[in-house]
Design an enzyme around this catalytic site. Structure first.
Site, PDB file in Angstrom:
ATOM      1  N   HIS A 243       0.806  -1.220   0.000  1.00  0.00           N
ATOM      2  CA  HIS A 243       0.000   0.000   0.000  1.00  0.00           C
ATOM      3  C   HIS A 243       0.850   1.286   0.000  1.00  0.00           C
ATOM      4  O   HIS A 243       0.758   2.122  -0.886  1.00  0.00           O
ATOM      5  CB  HIS A 243      -0.906   0.040   1.242  1.00  0.00           C
ATOM      6  CG  HIS A 243      -1.793  -1.139   1.418  1.00  0.00           C
ATOM      7  ND1 HIS A 243      -2.990  -1.324   0.720  1.00  0.00           N
ATOM      8  CD2 HIS A 243      -1.678  -2.204   2.246  1.00  0.00           C
ATOM      9  CE1 HIS A 243      -3.565  -2.444   1.124  1.00  0.00           C
ATOM     10  NE2 HIS A 243      -2.793  -3.004   2.038  1.00  0.00           N
TER      11      HIS A 243
HETATM   12  O1  RIB Z   1      -4.657  -0.118   5.022  1.00  0.00           O
HETATM   13  C1  RIB Z   1      -3.286  -0.138   4.777  1.00  0.00           C
HETATM   14  C2  RIB Z   1      -2.577   0.837   5.656  1.00  0.00           C
HETATM   15  O2  RIB Z   1      -2.708   0.466   7.019  1.00  0.00           O
HETATM   16  C3  RIB Z   1      -1.063   0.841   5.389  1.00  0.00           C
HETATM   17  O3  RIB Z   1      -0.566   2.134   5.605  1.00  0.00           O
HETATM   18  C4  RIB Z   1      -0.537  -0.082   6.442  1.00  0.00           C
HETATM   19  O4  RIB Z   1       0.826   0.179   6.767  1.00  0.00           O
HETATM   20  C5  RIB Z   1      -1.428   0.247   7.599  1.00  0.00           C
HETATM   21  O5  RIB Z   1      -0.928   1.451   8.195  1.00  0.00           O
END
Ligand code: RIB
Ligand code: CA
Length: 322
Positions: A243
């Site tokens: 992500h």
């Molecule tokens: O939903 C994904 C996010 O949540 C990413 O930033 C992961 O590191 C968590 O923080």
């Protein structure tokens, strides 16, 4: 070459770690520092992980600032690996750098005000719950003038949520902070699950990183294999999302992404707290406050990741990696 002066607001976090290492491997980016927040794991562990990652990169000059230990209003919720806490020394070597004494919010305010005075606003990559950013913007609204844009990994507009059926974790963990940031007037580049679910890193990419990025590659491979995010049931194929790295990748190669302007907002209470909504057709009368990413060229994103991280494999110990 466009040079981006950025701060990463982060809750490391495996994908946070990759985002930070990608930024530090890219000459287009000047990383002014890390502001750290509780999220995936408690603040003590996100701070320890941030120090480990900066130490691993060899870029000891990057300042690390501890911030909010929890959300503004709602009760604390951590990530699914919260029980792990800090990365083990077996996965990421012990840190050789320590956090700065200055609080993360004070750091953000100082950097933004200097950027405004210099007429060169900074970019914030927000890859955790946005508590630090919200505190800075609420306490000192003039700070907005020093922030060019916030590239926010968070939300789900056309995708379903993953922390709840309607919410992505970063926004769910502090919806009040997200509401403050979304309504601050600072331009938002939203990197939601809609797009992060489209690029899945597989064992082949992990092996390539492991084989070409030296000690950094070994650590990243260990982290990705230990905290596996693959989910064939959800994604219908092998691999897992990275992500946070997409916020940095967008700065490096915006052309591999597609996005649309929208007025975006978030539900802050009730059963659907953390749900993000987007008006892509001007039906709400609200002005567009975000560019919402909805597509990515998966192959080019993963190639960027593998090739850039390979810089660490060509750098010797304590050698400038760029
Ligand atoms: O939903 C994904 C996010 O949540 C990413 O930033 C992961 O590191 C968590 O923080
Ligand atoms: Ca994160």
């Amino acid at each position: 070459m466009t040079r981006h002066r950025i701060v990463i607001d982060t809750d490391p976090g495996v994908d946070d770690a990759i985002a930070i290492l990608l930024a530090l491997a890219s000459p287009e980016i000047e990383l002014l520092g890390l502001s750290v927040v509780a999220g995936n794991v408690p603040l003590e562990a996100t701070l320890a992980n941030a120090c480990k990652i900066v130490s691993l990169s060899g870029r000891m000059e990057v300042p690390i600032h501890a911030g909010a230990p929890g959300p503004l209003v709602r009760e604390q919720v951590y990530g699914k690996y919260a029980h792990i806490g800090a990365f083990s020394d077996a996965l990421v070597p012990a840190a050789t750098v320590r956090p700065q004494p200055e609080h993360a919010v004070d750091f953000l305010v100082r950097i933004a005000r200097r950027a405004a005075a210099d007429g060169d606003p900074v970019t914030i990559c927000a890859v955790g719950p946005m508590t630090n950013l919200a505190l800075a913007l609420v306490q000192h609204p003039d700070v907005a003038r020093g922030i060019r844009r916030i590239v926010s990994m968070g939300g789900a507009f056309t995708a379903l949520g993953h922390r709840t059926p309607w919410a992505e974790y970063n926004i769910y963990a502090d919806p009040h902070a997200a509401e403050i940031v979304y309504s601050s007037g600072v331009p938002i580049v939203a990197m939601p699950l809609d797009v992060t679910f489209q690029a899945l890193i597989t064992e082949a990419h992990i092996a390539a990183i492991r084989d070409t990025a030296g000690a950094v590659g070994e650590a990243i491979a260990g982290l990705l294999r230990t905290f596996d995010r693959s989910d064939v049931g959800r994604f219908g194929r092998p691999g897992g999302p990275v992500h946070d790295a997409m916020t940095v990748a967008w700065l490096l190669q915006p052309e591999i992404f597609t996005g649309r302007p929208a007025a975006i907002g978030v539900a802050v209470s009730g059963k659907t707290a953390g749900h993000t909504w987007g008006d892509f057709h001007g039906r709400s009368g609200a002005a567009a406050n975000a560019l919402v990413m909805g597509g990515v060229d998966e192959a080019r994103f993963l190639q960027l990741l593998v090739s850039r991280l390979g810089v660490y494999g060509r750098a010797g110990p304590n050698k400038e990696i760029r």
